[in-house]
Design a protein around this motif. Structure first.
Motif, short mmCIF file in Angstrom:
data_model
loop_
_atom_site.label_atom_id
_atom_site.label_comp_id
_atom_site.label_asym_id
_atom_site.label_seq_id
_atom_site.Cartn_x
_atom_site.Cartn_y
_atom_site.Cartn_z
N ALA A 122 13.38 -2.84 -3.96
CA ALA A 122 12.58 -2.09 -4.94
C ALA A 122 11.43 -2.93 -5.47
O ALA A 122 10.29 -2.45 -5.59
N VAL A 123 11.71 -4.20 -5.77
CA VAL A 123 10.66 -5.11 -6.24
C VAL A 123 9.58 -5.27 -5.17
O VAL A 123 8.38 -5.20 -5.46
N ALA A 124 10.02 -5.48 -3.93
CA ALA A 124 9.07 -5.68 -2.83
C ALA A 124 8.23 -4.42 -2.59
O ALA A 124 7.01 -4.50 -2.39
N LEU A 125 8.87 -3.26 -2.64
CA LEU A 125 8.15 -2.01 -2.43
C LEU A 125 7.13 -1.76 -3.53
O LEU A 125 5.97 -1.44 -3.25
N PHE A 126 7.54 -1.94 -4.77
CA PHE A 126 6.63 -1.73 -5.90
C PHE A 126 5.47 -2.72 -5.84
O PHE A 126 4.30 -2.34 -5.98
N GLY A 127 5.78 -4.00 -5.64
CA GLY A 127 4.72 -5.02 -5.58
C GLY A 127 3.79 -4.80 -4.40
O GLY A 127 2.57 -4.95 -4.52
N GLY A 128 4.36 -4.45 -3.26
CA GLY A 128 3.55 -4.23 -2.07
C GLY A 128 2.63 -3.03 -2.21
O GLY A 128 1.44 -3.11 -1.90
N LEU A 129 3.18 -1.92 -2.69
CA LEU A 129 2.34 -0.72 -2.86
C LEU A 129 1.26 -0.96 -3.90
O LEU A 129 0.13 -0.47 -3.76
#
Length: 125
Positions: free
Chosen positions: A14-21
């Protein structure tokens, strides 16, 4: 142990997805003005977007291989890649004097280390 590993993988994904997007969608200038985003002022827009894409891929790599049971060994491999990414992030934040972001990076690194050790040795798929 399995449940704890799944929870950590989900949180980190979730952290990676939010940060990446965020890195992909938000303009570099806005990121540079945000807390912890000062490092983007020294980076090219292409680099920031590429980093965002890698983070989205990490989010997928932490979850989908295990969920789909297709190459589940990629989960701990992705966790090791995330560890390397966090080491780079910590170096970058230290260079820019952003100690608050450093704390988050250490936490994310610890989660990834737990996932890597857990899925490679303690409770592999």
């Amino acid at each position: 142990m399995n449940i704890a590993l799944w929870i950590c993988a989900g949180l980190l994904a979730a952290v990676a997805l939010f940060g990446g997007l965020t890195k992909i969608v938000v303009p570099k200038e806005k990121l540079a003005a945000a807390p912890g985003g000062g490092w983007t002022g020294d980076a090219t827009a292409t680099f920031v977007k590429t980093l965002g894409a890698l983070e989205v891929l990490a989010a997928l790599g932490l979850t989908l291989p295990a969920v789909l049971d297709i190459a589940p060994f990629m989960v701990p491999v992705t966790a090791v890649c995330w560890i390397l990414l966090m080491i780079g992030a910590m170096i970058t934040h230290l260079r820019h004097g952003d100690r608050a972001a450093l704390i988050a990076n250490v936490l994310y690194l610890a989660l990834a280390l737990f996932i890597a050790v857990g899925r490679f040795w303690l409770h592999p798929f």
